[in-house]
Design an enzyme around this catalytic site. Structure first.
Site, mmCIF file in Angstrom:
data_model
loop_
_atom_site.group_PDB
_atom_site.id
_atom_site.type_symbol
_atom_site.label_atom_id
_atom_site.label_comp_id
_atom_site.label_asym_id
_atom_site.label_seq_id
_atom_site.Cartn_x
_atom_site.Cartn_y
_atom_site.Cartn_z
ATOM 1 N N GLU A 280 29.438 31.758 13.324
ATOM 2 C CA GLU A 280 28.739 32.846 11.686
ATOM 3 C C GLU A 280 29.962 33.649 12.014
ATOM 4 O OE1 GLU A 280 24.776 34.728 13.015
ATOM 5 O OE2 GLU A 280 24.421 32.170 13.500
ATOM 6 N N GLY A 282 32.258 36.476 10.147
ATOM 7 C CA GLY A 282 31.838 37.149 8.068
ATOM 8 C C GLY A 282 33.415 37.888 8.445
ATOM 9 N N ARG A 319 31.401 52.437 5.339
ATOM 10 C CA ARG A 319 31.145 51.977 6.913
ATOM 11 C C ARG A 319 31.886 53.336 7.513
ATOM 12 N NH1 ARG A 319 35.018 49.666 9.227
ATOM 13 N NH2 ARG A 319 33.785 48.715 10.769
ATOM 14 N N CYS A 349 27.558 64.234 -2.893
ATOM 15 C CA CYS A 349 26.653 65.830 -1.952
ATOM 16 C C CYS A 349 26.440 65.429 -0.715
ATOM 17 C CB CYS A 349 26.405 65.779 -3.445
ATOM 18 S SG CYS A 349 26.689 66.395 -4.988
HETATM 19 C C1 LIG Z 1 23.628 37.245 14.252
HETATM 20 C C2 LIG Z 1 24.685 37.304 12.960
HETATM 21 N N1 LIG Z 1 25.451 36.966 12.297
HETATM 22 C C3 LIG Z 1 26.588 37.142 12.242
HETATM 23 C C4 LIG Z 1 27.479 38.187 12.138
HETATM 24 C C5 LIG Z 1 28.409 38.715 11.544
HETATM 25 O O1 LIG Z 1 28.895 39.041 12.098
HETATM 26 P P1 LIG Z 1 30.279 39.726 11.528
HETATM 27 O O2 LIG Z 1 30.355 39.730 10.373
HETATM 28 O O3 LIG Z 1 31.090 40.649 12.471
HETATM 29 O O4 LIG Z 1 31.480 38.006 12.609
HETATM 30 C C6 LIG Z 1 26.312 39.470 12.794
HETATM 31 C C7 LIG Z 1 26.508 40.367 11.820
HETATM 32 O O5 LIG Z 1 26.307 41.647 11.820
HETATM 33 C C8 LIG Z 1 25.274 38.629 12.547
HETATM 34 O O6 LIG Z 1 24.194 40.413 12.534
#
Ligand SMILES: Cc1ncc(COP(=O)(O)O)c(C=O)c1O
Length: 419
Positions: A280, A282, A319, A349
């Site tokens: 997963e 991102g 961030r 503000c």
């Molecule tokens: C369950 C889960 N999967 C994947 C991600 C993706 O993380 P990253 O963008 O750091 O790869 C997150 C990020 O919060 C997550 O909570």
């Protein structure tokens, strides 16, 4: 400061910063500021790197929509073979709109509601990542009522500490809200065995974000694989292992995760367990493919400090103030002046409204265009309307072509739905 951190595809030509083949100044002129710019070729490179590194095992790259859910990006990612990791009905909607089929979607998140579970079952998602006993019971009720089989993976909290830059991005220890405690997982699978509409399809973990070392993944994986073996002996045969995301990238001078090194550790272990691997990612797909272009409104001095007030702040990029996230900032035009120490701050503000603090930069002047780097992930996705701000436009660059992929919000957008 910032120059040495400029990453491909953001390079200087004749001193001028380019996004793909287009000068940043031209993009700012055409689309206005603050402006998110994403380079699709860099995104494709990152996806390619993951596919190549993990080619040795049957795998699915379930891109984590929360990092950047823009529809154009999702469509392009799907065309590159990615599925989606979603966390809400809204992200399911985005994934569907982008044409990502259910069989390529996993659904994470600790608070799934009944309508969300119904929609996911109706769309035929690949698996729910289950975060609690209560959630699995709810999925069972909804699946039984709808007469639809519900594939699931329990998100195990492996209680493994992974160093992340901020405590808010740690998820794999028992002190966080995520996952099912280690010692309760087996019982939950056994309970599900007798539920005809529940299908124990896999096992899931996610230990945190911005992790740059493979070791915590390997430790967590080994614990989880032991559990898979125990479950198999108890008659629960799982088909996949979801290792989550969290692969770090280079924001500062620290290196990011070496995906090849990570794959070299994970692939043989998952393969010999006979499991499919779900990832997963991102940030590691889109993070360094984005810059935020922002224009200097004012330069002021207070005490010994220079404050550079730009037209983008924590409403565009939260961030820095939320997690202490570091983003390199660079002039987009050649700048010869002597460097000085500056804070780059937004117009909001809040004292916490800053993009960068204590950076050595040639002192910017009113009207200068600056680039805030490595904002492709958790940038626009976390943007807000705080202080009545209009969320910025997003553009995608492909070589010498730039496309507006999200219009800048307008004043009527700001009050839509209000009485
Ligand atoms: C369950 C889960 N999967 C994947 C991600 C993706 O993380 P990253 O963008 O750091 O790869 C997150 C990020 O919060 C997550 O909570």
């Amino acid at each position: 400061m910032g120059e040495s951190l400029l990453t491909q595809p953001f390079v200087r030509r004749n001193g001028e910063l380019h996004c793909g083949d287009i000068p940043a100044a031209e993009l700012a002129e055409r689309f206005g500021t603050p402006l998110y710019v994403y380079d699709i070729r860099r995104i494709a490179e990152r996806v390619g790197a993951f596919h190549t590194a993990f080619a040795g095992v049957d795998h699915l790259l379930a891109y984590s929509v929360k990092a950047n859910g823009n529809l154009s990006i999702l469509r392009r990612l799907h065309a590159m073979g990615c599925g989606a990791d979603i966390t809400s009905l809204g992200e399911l909607y985005r994934a569907r709109q982008a044409g990502i089929p259910g069989r390529m979607i996993v659904f994470a998140g600790v608070g799934k509601t009944v309508p969300e579970i119904e929609a996911a079952l109706e769309y035929g998602i690949y698996a729910f990542n289950v975060e609690s006993r209560g959630e699995l019971e709810r999925i069972d009720e909804v699946a039984t009522r709808l007469g639809r089989r519900a594939p699931f993976a329990i998100r195990v909290n492996p209680d493994v500490f992974a160093a992340t830059p901020h405590e808010y991005t740690r998820t794999g220890t028992a002190s966080t809200k995520f996952g099912v405690p280690w010692d309760e997982t087996g019982d939950l699978y056994l309970w599900a065995k007798d539920r005809p509409w529940l299908v124990a399809a896999g096992i899931d973990m996610h230990i945190g974000s911005q992790i740059v070392d493979a070791t915590p993944y390997v430790r967590a994986l080994e614990c989880v694989l032991d559990l898979v073996t125990e479950l198999s002996a108890a008659g629960v045969d799982l088909k996949f292992l979801n290792i989550g995301g969290g692969y770090g990238i280079r924001y500062d001078h620290d290196p990011g995760m070496d995906v090849d090194e990570l794959a070299a550790e994970l692939v043989p272990r998952v393969k010999s367990a006979g499991l499919r691997l779900i990832l997963e990612p991102g940030r590691s797909i889109v993070g360094d493919a984005g810059v935020l272009l922002t224009r200097v409104e004012y330069v002021k001095r207070s005490g010994r400090k220079h404050f550079v007030v730009v037209d983008g702040g924590m409403s565009e990029l939260i961030r820095p103030s939320h997690y202490g996230g570091f983003h390199a900032v660079a002039h987009t035009m050649p700048s010869q002046g002597a460097t000085t120490r500056v804070d780059i701050v937004g117009p909001i503000c809040e004292t916490g409204d800053f993009l960068a603090r204590d950076r050595e930069l040639p002192l910017p002047e009113q009207g200068d265009l600056l680039a805030v780097c490595t904002v492709g992930a958790y940038g626009f996705a976390m943007a807000s309307n705080y202080n009545g701000r209009l969320r910025p436009a997003e553009t995608m660059v492909d070589g010498n072509e730039a496309t507006l992929i999200r219009q800048r919000e307008t004043l009527p957008d700001l009050v839509r739905g209000e009485e």
